[in-house]
Design a protein around this motif. Sequence first.
Motif, PDB file in Angstrom:
ATOM      1  N   GLY A   1       2.397  15.195   1.338  1.00  0.00           N
ATOM      2  CA  GLY A   1       3.046  15.264   0.043  1.00  0.00           C
ATOM      3  C   GLY A   1       2.145  15.856  -1.025  1.00  0.00           C
ATOM      4  O   GLY A   1       1.180  16.547  -0.717  1.00  0.00           O
ATOM      5  N   THR A   2       2.465  15.538  -2.290  1.00  0.00           N
ATOM      6  CA  THR A   2       1.761  16.101  -3.430  1.00  0.00           C
ATOM      7  C   THR A   2       1.342  14.997  -4.386  1.00  0.00           C
ATOM      8  O   THR A   2       2.122  14.101  -4.685  1.00  0.00           O
ATOM      9  N   THR A   3       0.100  15.075  -4.857  1.00  0.00           N
ATOM     10  CA  THR A   3      -0.446  14.152  -5.851  1.00  0.00           C
ATOM     11  C   THR A   3      -1.274  14.951  -6.829  1.00  0.00           C
ATOM     12  O   THR A   3      -2.035  15.817  -6.425  1.00  0.00           O
TER      13      THR A   3
ATOM     14  N   ALA B   1      -4.573   4.282   7.453  1.00  0.00           N
ATOM     15  CA  ALA B   1      -3.229   4.349   6.857  1.00  0.00           C
ATOM     16  C   ALA B   1      -2.875   5.760   6.413  1.00  0.00           C
ATOM     17  O   ALA B   1      -3.734   6.560   6.041  1.00  0.00           O
ATOM     18  N   ASN B   2      -1.577   6.063   6.414  1.00  0.00           N
ATOM     19  CA  ASN B   2      -1.058   7.323   5.911  1.00  0.00           C
ATOM     20  C   ASN B   2      -0.825   7.196   4.411  1.00  0.00           C
ATOM     21  O   ASN B   2      -0.198   6.248   3.946  1.00  0.00           O
ATOM     22  N   TYR B   3      -1.345   8.166   3.642  1.00  0.00           N
ATOM     23  CA  TYR B   3      -1.061   8.253   2.210  1.00  0.00           C
ATOM     24  C   TYR B   3      -0.030   9.356   2.029  1.00  0.00           C
ATOM     25  O   TYR B   3      -0.223  10.481   2.497  1.00  0.00           O
ATOM     26  N   SER B   4       1.058   9.037   1.322  1.00  0.00           N
ATOM     27  CA  SER B   4       2.102  10.015   1.048  1.00  0.00           C
ATOM     28  C   SER B   4       2.358  10.051  -0.450  1.00  0.00           C
ATOM     29  O   SER B   4       2.693   9.028  -1.053  1.00  0.00           O
ATOM     30  N   GLY B   5       2.194  11.218  -1.073  1.00  0.00           N
ATOM     31  CA  GLY B   5       2.436  11.385  -2.496  1.00  0.00           C
ATOM     32  C   GLY B   5       3.734  12.121  -2.747  1.00  0.00           C
ATOM     33  O   GLY B   5       4.060  13.076  -2.051  1.00  0.00           O
ATOM     34  N   SER B   6       4.500  11.661  -3.756  1.00  0.00           N
ATOM     35  CA  SER B   6       5.757  12.326  -4.100  1.00  0.00           C
ATOM     36  C   SER B   6       6.059  12.096  -5.577  1.00  0.00           C
ATOM     37  O   SER B   6       5.449  11.240  -6.231  1.00  0.00           O
ATOM     38  N   GLY B   7       7.039  12.848  -6.103  1.00  0.00           N
ATOM     39  CA  GLY B   7       7.472  12.658  -7.481  1.00  0.00           C
ATOM     40  C   GLY B   7       6.330  12.807  -8.465  1.00  0.00           C
ATOM     41  O   GLY B   7       5.671  13.829  -8.513  1.00  0.00           O
ATOM     42  N   SER B   8       6.062  11.754  -9.228  1.00  0.00           N
ATOM     43  CA  SER B   8       5.018  11.764 -10.259  1.00  0.00           C
ATOM     44  C   SER B   8       3.694  11.179  -9.767  1.00  0.00           C
ATOM     45  O   SER B   8       2.920  10.637 -10.566  1.00  0.00           O
ATOM     46  N   ALA B   9       3.424  11.254  -8.483  1.00  0.00           N
ATOM     47  CA  ALA B   9       2.201  10.671  -7.917  1.00  0.00           C
ATOM     48  C   ALA B   9       0.962  11.232  -8.614  1.00  0.00           C
ATOM     49  O   ALA B   9       0.794  12.439  -8.725  1.00  0.00           O
TER      50      ALA B   9
ATOM     51  N   THR C   1      -7.418  -3.371   4.113  1.00  0.00           N
ATOM     52  CA  THR C   1      -7.392  -3.694   5.536  1.00  0.00           C
ATOM     53  C   THR C   1      -5.961  -3.923   6.012  1.00  0.00           C
ATOM     54  O   THR C   1      -5.184  -4.616   5.352  1.00  0.00           O
ATOM     55  N   GLY C   2      -5.597  -3.356   7.163  1.00  0.00           N
ATOM     56  CA  GLY C   2      -4.300  -3.613   7.780  1.00  0.00           C
ATOM     57  C   GLY C   2      -3.135  -2.839   7.201  1.00  0.00           C
ATOM     58  O   GLY C   2      -1.993  -3.035   7.601  1.00  0.00           O
ATOM     59  N   LEU C   3      -3.385  -1.944   6.254  1.00  0.00           N
ATOM     60  CA  LEU C   3      -2.311  -1.154   5.661  1.00  0.00           C
ATOM     61  C   LEU C   3      -1.923  -0.026   6.611  1.00  0.00           C
ATOM     62  O   LEU C   3      -2.781   0.615   7.211  1.00  0.00           O
ATOM     63  N   THR C   4      -0.622   0.218   6.770  1.00  0.00           N
ATOM     64  CA  THR C   4      -0.129   1.296   7.623  1.00  0.00           C
ATOM     65  C   THR C   4       0.242   2.523   6.800  1.00  0.00           C
ATOM     66  O   THR C   4      -0.070   3.643   7.172  1.00  0.00           O
ATOM     67  N   THR C   5       0.925   2.299   5.661  1.00  0.00           N
ATOM     68  CA  THR C   5       1.418   3.391   4.829  1.00  0.00           C
ATOM     69  C   THR C   5       1.278   3.051   3.356  1.00  0.00           C
ATOM     70  O   THR C   5       1.606   1.937   2.946  1.00  0.00           O
ATOM     71  N   LEU C   6       0.806   4.013   2.562  1.00  0.00           N
ATOM     72  CA  LEU C   6       0.864   3.913   1.111  1.00  0.00           C
ATOM     73  C   LEU C   6       1.707   5.076   0.625  1.00  0.00           C
ATOM     74  O   LEU C   6       1.308   6.233   0.720  1.00  0.00           O
ATOM     75  N   ALA C   7       2.929   4.783   0.150  1.00  0.00           N
ATOM     76  CA  ALA C   7       3.835   5.786  -0.403  1.00  0.00           C
ATOM     77  C   ALA C   7       3.711   5.710  -1.923  1.00  0.00           C
ATOM     78  O   ALA C   7       4.116   4.717  -2.533  1.00  0.00           O
ATOM     79  N   ASN C   8       3.144   6.745  -2.520  1.00  0.00           N
ATOM     80  CA  ASN C   8       2.837   6.717  -3.950  1.00  0.00           C
ATOM     81  C   ASN C   8       3.666   7.727  -4.720  1.00  0.00           C
ATOM     82  O   ASN C   8       3.611   8.916  -4.453  1.00  0.00           O
ATOM     83  N   SER C   9       4.417   7.236  -5.706  1.00  0.00           N
ATOM     84  CA  SER C   9       5.078   8.105  -6.676  1.00  0.00           C
ATOM     85  C   SER C   9       4.690   7.664  -8.084  1.00  0.00           C
ATOM     86  O   SER C   9       5.298   8.087  -9.066  1.00  0.00           O
ATOM     87  N   GLY C  10       3.683   6.803  -8.178  1.00  0.00           N
ATOM     88  CA  GLY C  10       3.190   6.289  -9.456  1.00  0.00           C
ATOM     89  C   GLY C  10       1.758   6.724  -9.680  1.00  0.00           C
ATOM     90  O   GLY C  10       1.352   7.810  -9.282  1.00  0.00           O
TER      91      GLY C  10
END
Length: 189
Positions: free
Chosen positions: A186-188, A147-155, A115-124
């Motif tokens: 992004g990419t996951t 919320a926006n989910y953004s995957g990068s790196g080793s997501a 709840t209340g999350l705006t962005t989850l930037a995941n590289s893990g």
Amino acid sequence: TVNLGSSATSASISGGKWGISSTAAGGTTLNLSGTVTGGGGAAIKLSGGADTIVNKGEIDGYVTLSAANDTFTNDGTWNLYGANPNFGGGANALVNSGTINVQPASTGAQSVAMTGLTTLANSGTISLQQGAGGTAHSGDVLDLGSANYSGSGSATLVVDANLASTASGSSAAQSADRLNAGSVSGTTT
């Protein structure tokens, strides 16, 4: 500001209700390199001003944050269980380069809403699989709301799936764990 430990295994804090609780009007900064555990899965509760959490250790349980703009950076392990995490109001970011284990000891399908999350930037890694004490099953849901989910790196997103036309154990036929988000980029893997 609270600094806990100098390495991931050097310190621990736990409480009967909350592992850490603060109502600082100017906000709270937590630099965690140990283990935080609260009673009934309530690990961290922060209210007052804008909060910053930097986790390089282990958080066992859910978090409740302030109505201001909060940032939670997970470079360690977050074993998310108990109630739904509440990021409060404001523009709230979860930045993950570590591991988030969602309901790791559950024995049946669970739904967790951030709840209340705006962005989850995941590289893990975000894992909806069950670990020690859990029973393997599909049907778990991590719901990020709008919320926006953004995957990068080793997501990486780790899920259970039963692609068979019949049920298997605790998994319904043709079912899988899933992540819901308002938007994805992004990419996951």
